[in-house]
Design a protein around this motif. Structure first.
Motif, short mmCIF file in Angstrom:
data_model
loop_
_atom_site.label_atom_id
_atom_site.label_comp_id
_atom_site.label_asym_id
_atom_site.label_seq_id
_atom_site.Cartn_x
_atom_site.Cartn_y
_atom_site.Cartn_z
N ARG B 94 0.87 -1.16 -0.17
CA ARG B 94 0.13 -0.12 0.13
C ARG B 94 0.90 1.25 0.07
N ASP B 95 1.82 1.39 0.86
CA ASP B 95 2.68 2.44 0.89
C ASP B 95 3.50 2.64 -0.49
N ASN B 96 3.98 1.65 -1.07
CA ASN B 96 4.53 1.68 -2.36
C ASN B 96 3.58 2.49 -3.35
N LEU B 97 2.19 1.88 -3.20
CA LEU B 97 1.35 2.55 -4.45
C LEU B 97 1.01 3.89 -3.86
N THR B 113 -8.58 5.94 -2.80
CA THR B 113 -9.60 4.93 -3.47
C THR B 113 -8.90 4.20 -4.59
N ARG B 114 -8.11 4.88 -5.42
CA ARG B 114 -7.50 4.33 -6.64
C ARG B 114 -6.78 3.08 -6.00
N VAL B 115 -5.97 3.32 -5.02
CA VAL B 115 -4.99 2.36 -4.54
C VAL B 115 -5.65 1.18 -4.07
N GLY B 116 -6.75 1.53 -3.13
CA GLY B 116 -7.72 0.22 -2.70
C GLY B 116 -8.41 -0.40 -4.01
N GLU B 117 -8.45 0.22 -4.97
CA GLU B 117 -9.27 -0.44 -6.27
C GLU B 117 -8.10 -1.53 -6.98
N LEU B 118 -6.85 -0.87 -6.71
CA LEU B 118 -5.85 -1.52 -7.59
C LEU B 118 -5.26 -2.76 -6.68
N LEU B 119 -5.40 -2.61 -5.47
CA LEU B 119 -5.18 -3.72 -4.57
C LEU B 119 -5.89 -4.99 -4.88
N ASP B 120 -7.48 -4.50 -4.81
CA ASP B 120 -8.16 -5.45 -4.95
C ASP B 120 -8.39 -6.25 -6.31
N ARG B 121 -7.84 -5.36 -7.36
CA ARG B 121 -8.00 -5.90 -8.76
C ARG B 121 -6.86 -6.68 -9.03
N PHE B 122 -5.53 -6.45 -8.30
CA PHE B 122 -4.43 -7.26 -8.53
C PHE B 122 -4.37 -8.40 -7.41
N ASP B 123 -5.47 -8.41 -6.82
CA ASP B 123 -5.55 -9.57 -5.82
C ASP B 123 -4.30 -9.54 -4.72
N LEU B 124 -4.26 -8.14 -4.23
CA LEU B 124 -3.12 -8.07 -3.19
C LEU B 124 -3.74 -7.59 -2.07
N ALA B 128 -1.76 -6.14 1.61
CA ALA B 128 -1.57 -4.92 1.26
C ALA B 128 -0.59 -4.17 2.34
N ASP B 129 -0.73 -4.69 3.62
CA ASP B 129 -0.09 -3.97 4.78
C ASP B 129 1.12 -4.62 4.98
N ARG B 130 1.52 -5.74 4.21
CA ARG B 130 2.94 -6.57 4.69
C ARG B 130 4.01 -5.91 3.79
N PRO B 131 5.08 -5.88 4.40
CA PRO B 131 6.44 -5.34 3.54
C PRO B 131 6.68 -6.36 2.16
N ALA B 146 0.57 -2.77 -11.18
CA ALA B 146 -0.15 -1.84 -10.41
C ALA B 146 0.28 -0.34 -10.04
N LEU B 147 1.76 -0.57 -9.86
CA LEU B 147 2.26 0.74 -9.71
C LEU B 147 2.49 1.45 -10.79
N GLY B 148 2.51 0.87 -12.02
CA GLY B 148 2.53 1.38 -13.33
C GLY B 148 1.13 2.07 -13.65
N LEU B 149 -0.04 1.71 -12.78
CA LEU B 149 -1.21 2.20 -13.35
C LEU B 149 -2.02 3.29 -12.43
#
Lengths: 255, 315
Positions: B94-97, B113-124, B128-131, B146-149
């Motif tokens: 999450r911090d990276n994103l 919102t965008r970060v949450g959306e991407l984490l869901d979409r990429f099954d992460l 999300a809150d692990r290193p 996800a970072l690229g998007l």
């Protein structure tokens, strides 16, 4: 630019906060020096013309400065890690100012130097060092160590970026650390150095920071010394950061 | 056009010519593949088009902005997933994103919102809150994409997106890229040295070798241009190339010889096999194995590059 600098700084501080052990481990060495040299060379002050009452008083700024040099010399290693990991490329293909990337490195390095210097000053005090001018001297010492650290962060970053080899960064660090500290007044009063060494020390930024710091730590602050040497140090630090930012261009020509 | 590159040349010291006049054109919404072995110039092309490296000569524009004149506008419009995307291993996904979004000026609720959306979409979402350093290769690669998007780019660059992934993670990534192409009207430039990947994912592709585009087209059109089935014969011993060519030239066409394997084309592959085998026997080079296949991208590659793709990879 400011916002980007902040977020990039925030990233590194968070990483540091996750492993506070790193800062403590890097402090072990200067602490050992402080007590080892403090005891070993205790009688040095008896030499005629040394000019200080207690060697520990004399040594604290020397150790603070030596730590600032040795800790910041490793900045180039982090830079190489970030290049190999692809992190630097990711920032360079984002609309991020080059200056913001380098500023963040400098700020983080200065912040950890400040923390380490403060701990050394406090440990020295606990061991019986005196700061006759009050709080001002130690604070000036910490600030000067940050500026000196910036000089070497910039140098090490520029070097790491240019050669991109860990061995070379380690080599530079080993090559510079001991000569720069011993060719200064870190452990020995200037009047007792051989003449040629005094000449070298005059051109040594490590010595500038020591003379400025000793000027600030004196019972009555030696302002011309503090501002004069401190000013040169600041100018050198700015030049190194600028140089270090320039190396992004060189890096991008090679990728 | 979303990507237009004309005659790009790039030389690395000491005189290694990575790009030798490469030109490509990519239309909006298209998934375009650069296919070629390692060292063909794919990554260099991506580095130039993403403003990381500068071409020695040639011109290019991305998302309508000239690369040389407005690199900053290009940077705002593109998402880059490099081979090493460099997620910070000590930080959480999450911090990276969040950081990536902030660097592009995405802020506040929009960013979260965008970060949450991407984490869901990429099954992460679960991690999300692990290193990131504890992530598997597949998870890390999904985070890279996800970072690229995060900043909703117009053009996405994927440099070898599935390199080093296990088969399962690879097919998951393929599914994800196909979905990306369908949604958001994203234009994607993807480099790969997997034929199957280029075949499955791209609308059009260019075969790149030694810094040049050899041929461009849809996978189907490229395969269709070969006209006919591929006949591959593996010989049991060393062969006299001239003799073999002469022997089977009457039965099949486009004969290429690559070590002990000869490849040729025929309108009806199965019908041609008996003739080929008989001819080889007569020439004193009996066959050890024969396969007949509909044209594959590998055949296209062989035709244009003059050697089999697998070999190119191993080079």
């Amino acid at each position: 630019m400011i916002r980007q600098t902040w977020w990039l700084t925030h990233r590194q501080l968070k990483a540091l906060a996750r492993q506070p052990g790193v800062l403590v481990i890097t402090l072990m060495q200067p602490v050992v020096w402080l007590f080892l040299f403090g005891n070993l060379f205790r009688r040095i002050v008896d030499l005629p013309g040394f000019g200080a009452g207690s060697y520990l008083d004399y040594l604290v700024p020397g150790i603070v400065v030596m730590n600032a040099v040795s800790a910041n010399m490793w900045a180039g290693m982090t830079t190489i890690d970030e290049i190999e990991r692809g992190t630097l490329d990711r920032f360079l293909t984002a609309p991020v100012r080059r200056g913001a990337i380098m500023n963040a490195n400098v700020i983080v390095a200065a912040a950890s130097t400040a923390l380490q210097s403060t701990i050394i000053v406090l440990l020295g005090w606990a061991a019986g060092a005196h700061y006759p001018g009050g709080v001002f001297g130690p604070v000036a010492l910490v600030v000067l160590s940050m500026v000196l650290g910036t000089v070497f962060t910039g140098l090490s970053n520029a070097f790491g970026m240019a050669v991109r080899q860990r061995e070379s960064v380690i080599g530079l660090s080993i090559f510079l650390l001991l000569p720069l500290t011993f060719l200064s007044t870190a452990f020995m009063a200037e009047s007792l150095m051989p003449g040629w060494m005094q000449g070298v020390a005059a051109a040594n930024p490590v010595n500038w920071s020591l003379e400025a710091a000793r000027g600030a730590l004196a019972a009555s602050v030696d302002w011309p010394m503090l501002l004069g040497r401190g000013g040169w140090l600041l100018a050198l630090a700015a030049a190194m950061v600028w140089l270090s930012t320039l190396t992004f261009g060189g890096y991008q020509r090679k990728v | 056009m979303h990507v237009e590159a004309h005659d790009l040349v790039k030389t690395y010291p000491p005189g290694v010519r990575a790009l030798d006049g490469l030109s490509i054109t990519i239309e909006p919404g298209e998934v375009f593949g650069l296919l070629g072995p390692n060292g063909a110039g794919k990554s260099t092309t991506v580095k130039i088009l993403t403003t990381l490296a500068r071409a020695d000569s040639g011109t290019a524009s991305v998302a309508g902005h000239d690369l040389a004149r407005h690199p900053d506008r290009v940077r705002r419009a593109i998402g880059v997933v490099a081979q090493n995307s460099g997620a910070d291993p000590l930080a959480t996904a999450r911090d990276n994103l969040l950081l990536q979004g902030r660097l592009y000026g995405v802020r506040g609720r929009d960013l979260r919102t965008r970060v949450g959306e991407l984490l869901d979409r990429f099954d992460l979402a679960g991690a999300a809150d692990r290193p990131v350093k504890g992530f598997s290769g597949g998870m890390r690669r999904r985070l890279d994409v996800a970072l690229g998007l995060v900043h909703r780019p117009v053009v996405l660059f994927l440099d070898e997106p599935t390199n080093g992934l296990d088969p399962e993670a690879r097919s998951a990534m393929w599914a994800e890229i196909s979905r990306l192409a369908g949604s958001e009207g994203l234009t994607i430039l993807l480099t790969t040295h997997y034929l199957e990947e280029a075949d499955r994912l791209t609308d059009r592709l260019a075969i790149v070798d030694e810094g040049k585009v050899l041929v461009t087209g849809t996978a189907d059109a490229l395969k269709g241009s070969l006209r006919g089935d591929a006949v591959h014969v593996e010989l049991s011993g060393d062969l006299d190339e001239a003799l073999v060519r002469q022997a089977i030239g009457a039965v099949v066409r486009d004969v290429t010889v690559d070590g002990r394997v000869l490849s040729a084309r025929a309108d009806d592959g199965a019908a041609a096999v008996p003739g080929v085998l008989a001819a080889l026997d007569r020439a004193g080079s009996p066959a050890a194995a024969v396969t007949v296949a509909r044209p594959s991208l590998d055949d296209v590659y062989l035709r244009h590059v003059g050697r089999r793709f697998a070999e190119g990879v191993a080079r």
